[in-house]
Every structure is written in C-alpha cells, then in structure tokens.
Design an enzyme around this catalytic site. Sequence first.
Site, PDB file in Angstrom:
ATOM      1  N   ARG A 111       0.822  -1.263  -0.075  1.00  0.00           N
ATOM      2  CA  ARG A 111      -0.056  -0.070   0.070  1.00  0.00           C
ATOM      3  C   ARG A 111       1.040   1.214  -0.013  1.00  0.00           C
ATOM      4  O   ARG A 111       1.833   1.294   0.765  1.00  0.00           O
ATOM      5  CB  ARG A 111      -0.962   0.196   1.285  1.00  0.00           C
ATOM      6  CG  ARG A 111      -1.749   1.474   1.345  1.00  0.00           C
ATOM      7  CD  ARG A 111      -2.875   1.157   2.434  1.00  0.00           C
ATOM      8  NE  ARG A 111      -3.314   2.529   2.681  1.00  0.00           N
ATOM      9  CZ  ARG A 111      -3.274   3.153   3.943  1.00  0.00           C
ATOM     10  NH1 ARG A 111      -2.600   2.776   4.842  1.00  0.00           N
ATOM     11  NH2 ARG A 111      -3.743   4.330   3.792  1.00  0.00           N
ATOM     12  N   HIS A 156      -3.243  10.920   1.096  1.00  0.00           N
ATOM     13  CA  HIS A 156      -2.678  10.808   2.360  1.00  0.00           C
ATOM     14  C   HIS A 156      -2.125  11.999   2.896  1.00  0.00           C
ATOM     15  O   HIS A 156      -0.866  12.090   2.976  1.00  0.00           O
ATOM     16  CB  HIS A 156      -1.772   9.699   2.178  1.00  0.00           C
ATOM     17  CG  HIS A 156      -1.529   8.863   3.659  1.00  0.00           C
ATOM     18  ND1 HIS A 156      -1.474   7.342   3.866  1.00  0.00           N
ATOM     19  CD2 HIS A 156      -1.157   9.431   4.724  1.00  0.00           C
ATOM     20  CE1 HIS A 156      -0.988   7.238   5.174  1.00  0.00           C
ATOM     21  NE2 HIS A 156      -0.809   8.200   5.651  1.00  0.00           N
ATOM     22  N   GLU A 202      -7.513   8.484   6.669  1.00  0.00           N
ATOM     23  CA  GLU A 202      -7.705   9.025   7.985  1.00  0.00           C
ATOM     24  C   GLU A 202      -8.308  10.058   7.954  1.00  0.00           C
ATOM     25  O   GLU A 202      -7.713  11.316   8.660  1.00  0.00           O
ATOM     26  CB  GLU A 202      -6.816   8.639   8.877  1.00  0.00           C
ATOM     27  CG  GLU A 202      -6.176   7.410   8.952  1.00  0.00           C
ATOM     28  CD  GLU A 202      -4.929   7.387  10.105  1.00  0.00           C
ATOM     29  OE1 GLU A 202      -4.458   8.316  10.768  1.00  0.00           O
ATOM     30  OE2 GLU A 202      -4.776   6.320  10.587  1.00  0.00           O
ATOM     31  N   ASN A 342      -7.599   1.428   9.750  1.00  0.00           N
ATOM     32  CA  ASN A 342      -6.148   1.636  10.592  1.00  0.00           C
ATOM     33  C   ASN A 342      -6.235   1.493  11.994  1.00  0.00           C
ATOM     34  O   ASN A 342      -7.067   2.103  12.525  1.00  0.00           O
ATOM     35  CB  ASN A 342      -5.731   2.946  10.133  1.00  0.00           C
ATOM     36  CG  ASN A 342      -5.104   3.227   8.797  1.00  0.00           C
ATOM     37  OD1 ASN A 342      -5.118   2.426   7.893  1.00  0.00           O
ATOM     38  ND2 ASN A 342      -4.741   4.480   8.489  1.00  0.00           N
ATOM     39  N   TYR A 344      -4.381   0.911  15.666  1.00  0.00           N
ATOM     40  CA  TYR A 344      -3.346   0.769  16.402  1.00  0.00           C
ATOM     41  C   TYR A 344      -3.287   0.678  17.956  1.00  0.00           C
ATOM     42  O   TYR A 344      -2.678   0.118  18.686  1.00  0.00           O
ATOM     43  CB  TYR A 344      -2.436   2.185  16.342  1.00  0.00           C
ATOM     44  CG  TYR A 344      -1.690   2.408  14.965  1.00  0.00           C
ATOM     45  CD1 TYR A 344      -0.358   1.944  14.894  1.00  0.00           C
ATOM     46  CD2 TYR A 344      -2.655   2.934  13.921  1.00  0.00           C
ATOM     47  CE1 TYR A 344       0.044   2.291  13.588  1.00  0.00           C
ATOM     48  CE2 TYR A 344      -1.925   2.993  12.885  1.00  0.00           C
ATOM     49  CZ  TYR A 344      -0.781   2.612  12.473  1.00  0.00           C
ATOM     50  OH  TYR A 344      -0.038   2.985  11.312  1.00  0.00           O
ATOM     51  N   GLU A 416      -3.667  -0.480   8.035  1.00  0.00           N
ATOM     52  CA  GLU A 416      -2.292  -0.332   8.733  1.00  0.00           C
ATOM     53  C   GLU A 416      -2.517  -0.606  10.377  1.00  0.00           C
ATOM     54  O   GLU A 416      -3.603  -0.830  10.914  1.00  0.00           O
ATOM     55  CB  GLU A 416      -2.188   1.194   9.065  1.00  0.00           C
ATOM     56  CG  GLU A 416      -1.801   2.044   7.867  1.00  0.00           C
ATOM     57  CD  GLU A 416      -1.540   3.632   8.106  1.00  0.00           C
ATOM     58  OE1 GLU A 416      -1.215   3.943   9.357  1.00  0.00           O
ATOM     59  OE2 GLU A 416      -2.011   4.475   7.102  1.00  0.00           O
TER      60      GLU A 416
HETATM   61  C1  NOJ Z   1      -1.567   6.516  10.476  1.00  0.00           C
HETATM   62  C2  NOJ Z   1      -0.929   7.312   9.583  1.00  0.00           C
HETATM   63  O1  NOJ Z   1      -1.772   6.929   8.239  1.00  0.00           O
HETATM   64  C3  NOJ Z   1       0.201   7.271   9.176  1.00  0.00           C
HETATM   65  O2  NOJ Z   1       0.638   8.262   8.128  1.00  0.00           O
HETATM   66  C4  NOJ Z   1       1.255   7.310  10.373  1.00  0.00           C
HETATM   67  O3  NOJ Z   1       2.559   7.429  10.104  1.00  0.00           O
HETATM   68  C5  NOJ Z   1       0.622   6.047  11.132  1.00  0.00           C
HETATM   69  N1  NOJ Z   1      -0.709   6.292  11.404  1.00  0.00           N
HETATM   70  C6  NOJ Z   1       1.456   6.210  12.510  1.00  0.00           C
HETATM   71  O4  NOJ Z   1       1.136   7.033  13.252  1.00  0.00           O
END
Ligand code: NOJ
Length: 538
Positions: A111, A156, A202, A342, A344, A416
């Site tokens: 990606r 992005h 995002e 995404n 995390y 992500e």
């Molecule tokens: C989401 C974002 O899309 C990416 O640009 C960023 O580096 C990562 N999170 C980590 O924070």
Amino acid sequence: MTIATSQLFFLVFTAILFSSAHFSAQSSNEDEEDVKKSHFPDGFLFGTSTSSYQVEGAFLEDGKGASNWDVFCHVPGNIMNNENGDVADDHYHRYLEDLKIVQSLGVNAYRFSISWARILPRGRFGEINPRGIMFYNEIIDNLLLRGIQPFVTIHHHDIPQELEDRYGGWLNPLIQKDFVYFAEICFEKFGDRVKFWATINEPGLFVNRAYIRGTYPPGHCSKPFGNCSSGNSDIEPLIAMHNMLLSHSMAVHLYRKQYQMKHGGFIGIVVNALMYEPLTDEELDRQAVNRALAFNLYWILDPLVFGDYPPEMRHILGSELPRFSPRERKLIEGSLDFIGINHYSTLYAKDCTHSACTDGEDRPIQGFVNTTGYRDGVAIGGLTGLPRFFVVPEGMEKIIDYVKKRYNNKPMFVTENGFTPPEQQSEQVQDLLEDIDRIKFHKAYLAALARAIRNGADVRGYFIWSLMDNFEWVHGYKKRFGLYYVDRQTLNRTPKRSARWFTSFLTNNSHSNKDEFWRDSFRNKDMLKRSGDKKADI
Ligand code: NOJ
C-alpha cells in the site's frame, strides 16, 4: 511475466478474492498467540504500507509542486527538531531497491499513496506533470512484475499548496472539483493495473489535527484547543469533513460509472479506528464509548454507508453539523466497496456531560467525551513511542466486530497496524534492529484479527505500518515504525528482526484448505451490492 500476463493473473486473483467468503476455520483450543498465515483465508492480502510524503523526498524535483506539508514543515517549530520530508527516505530515487525489499518480505500486496502535487503541481490550475505519472507507473509495473498487488491511496494528508493558497483547501467546496480531477487522472493513468483504490487516508484524524488542534497543516485551531493565528475548532472540522466525504463520494461515483467495469477494481476509504473501553463501570461511561466511536468513526462511515451523519452527532451538534442535500445523499449513500481500517490502539472513554473535563472535551465537537490511556494512573496496555498508542491486541478483535455489526459486514482491510518502541528504550542501532516487541505486537494483533475473522468478519487483508522507518509527521524521524531500519545519515535500509519474522510468517505456512477454498470461491457474496445496506442492531 509480461505486464499483460500479470494483469490477467491479477484479474483472476482479484475475482477469486472478492467472491470468496472466509473459510479457514481453526480449532478453538489452538494456542491463539501462535498465529499462522493459514489462520487467514486463501487469497488474503498481506502487505506493508507507506505514504508519499513520509517516504518519497525529492520534494521539488522533476516538476513536483510544493505541498501543504512542504510548506508547513519549513516553518520553524512546527515539527520536532525542525525536521521535514524534503529527503525523507529518498524513496523517489531508491524505489527499485525498496520494491525489491517489499518482494523479499514475501508479501502479496503493497500500500502506498500518490503525491497530489507530484501529479498536479498546481492542482487543476496547471498542467499534469509527466514525470510524476512516470514515477508511479514505474512503481505499479514493478510491483506487478514481482507478483505484488498495488493498493493505492489517492490522498494521504498531502495536497498541493496552491489549493490551500487559492481557496483554503478542505474548507472550501471547490476542493471537491480538484479532488475528482486528481482522482480521475489516477484512474485514467493507473487504473488498468490498480485493483484497490482508497480515496482518502484517515479523514477523521486529519481534520482533528488540522482544524481542531492545529498541529497539521494548515494549522488552524481556536481556544481551548490551541493558540493558533486562525481557525475555529468548533466549526471548521465539520466543514472540512463534509468536503472530504463529498469529494470521496464524487470520486467513487466517477470510478463506478466510467472505470469499474472496465478495470475490475474496488474502491473504499481508510479510517483511523481506535477502540474504546469505559473508564468506569458507570452507564455514563458506557455511553461515552458509543459517543467516542460516533465522533471519530461513525462520523465518516455512517454517511458513506447510510447516507447521513450518525444520530449521536446530530443530537449533540444540531444545526452546526452540515446537511446533505437529497442529491448529495444519493451520491454518498453506499459509496464504499470496502472499509480500510487503521488500527493501533485502545483508549478509555470518560463521560463529560456529568463530570468536569478540560481541554475542550466538554465541548460539542468532542462529543462530551474525554479519552485517555490511563485509569488511576495505570496504562490500558503496553506503552509505545506515541502517547496515545497502547498495546491492546483484543482491541483489534473488538473494533472489527463493531464495524462488522454496524455496517452489515462490509468487506474490510486492515490497512495499517504497527508499533514504535517507547522512548526510554535504547536508541542503539543494534537494539532497534532486535525489535522483539514489534514481533510480539504483530503476533498478538494478528491473532486477535484471526479471531474476528473466525467469528465471521469479512476481513480481506492486513498491512503492516510500515515498510521502513519514515517521517512520522510532527514527530519527525524519531518514531520508528519500520520493518526496515533506515539510517538517517546514509539512508541505508537494514532489515530488523521483525522483517525476518514477517517473511517466515508469510512463507513457512502452507494452506490445508484448498478444497474449501475452491468451493467457497464460487459462493456468491455480492461485493458490489449498492443498496440494501441496513444498519444492523448492535
Ligand atoms: C496512520 C497514518 O496513516 C500514518 O501516516 C502514520 O504514520 C501512522 N498512523 C502512524 O502514526
């Protein structure tokens, strides 16, 4: 393999991928942390992610125009250590080496995003830059020759600065026209070979940073969120988001009308999807969880699936929340083939309607929710290098399940998921290369994802952020998310232990479910179903 053959291969591959359901049943007593590739459906995409500004560099080379990030990073004080993406990982010049690295990992997808200002240095107010088209053609062709699916994000975070200067970027409805113009060029020039398009990365996080907190360009905010020279944190994010959603849906409409049949690809959006847990057992904090999801996630997905903003937001924001006209509603409803997630971290949510909150969480734009990683001083999960990123693997299973239920199990990709080590850990290169914690992180999150899939979630891919250490926005280069270590002096790339782990994860497993695969691939799940998406009860 010629491009034509590889295209054919991928057409078949894509058709199978998108007509198959999930079929890799696991026995429930299996050790879940010992996650294997065979726990995922055949044809599942495994890849890594990057984005243009974070890796490319060559910021004014070969006809590229200045982007909002080029300008923002050059203002002293905006970025940690005044770093910038002028050179970044120099991927613009080293892309061949990088694509070899991608291949060596054993992934079947990669990606990346397209720099708008490299293709259109002045937006629609100037010419197309042929060198920009050449660059992305090279990347796409090289990926295909290596048997790797390009998964392309159109936007992005980086827009041509000209659009900011002329009319205020995302705050002006004129950007819709620019975005569709840019998207059309991408479909036209690259669409014959790209089967996966994500329009915007995002949007929720971006408008929060750019128009509430003022930490991303154009750096707008108002008190109590920050002390910016211009902006209105209560209103501007709503306007910018409205323009982003309409831009997305116009591009999707165009793709479906003119390209989808011909090219056989799929189009979606990528959202920042945090999971939330109530800070206490109180009902008010449970409701705060729902509001946190509404104000961060449903804000984007409800309009694109159901045609309007979530009722939870309308209830609080009233007439401040823009409205879609009947025509716009028709355009926006169902404008997704897939949802890019995404994911995390997980945070606690605390109610601010009945108890005191500070820093703006007691305002409508934040849904009267305070989100935090700590309960009574104890972190919700393992620490990482970013203050709001905690290691909470079960959050992956939970967020996928929420999205599955609310959006009628629309196909999802985890676009992500990644880890950057906490600061106090050693910064010695040798220690950064021996990144056992990153391996543990991915194993645990993958195991949680496999559980969600086992419970019926239609997830079709998983991308690690990131291929290599890169420019982490306001944090500069100190935060290292890469599977590859990048030396900031020489820009040499060195595989970390996690790169080797990912390769062995991807290559040491064989599928034992071939028969089911072929049988299920003919089960007709209608990916392109346009209507009938009903909000499921959750
Ligand atoms: C989401 C974002 O899309 C990416 O640009 C960023 O580096 C990562 N999170 C980590 O924070």
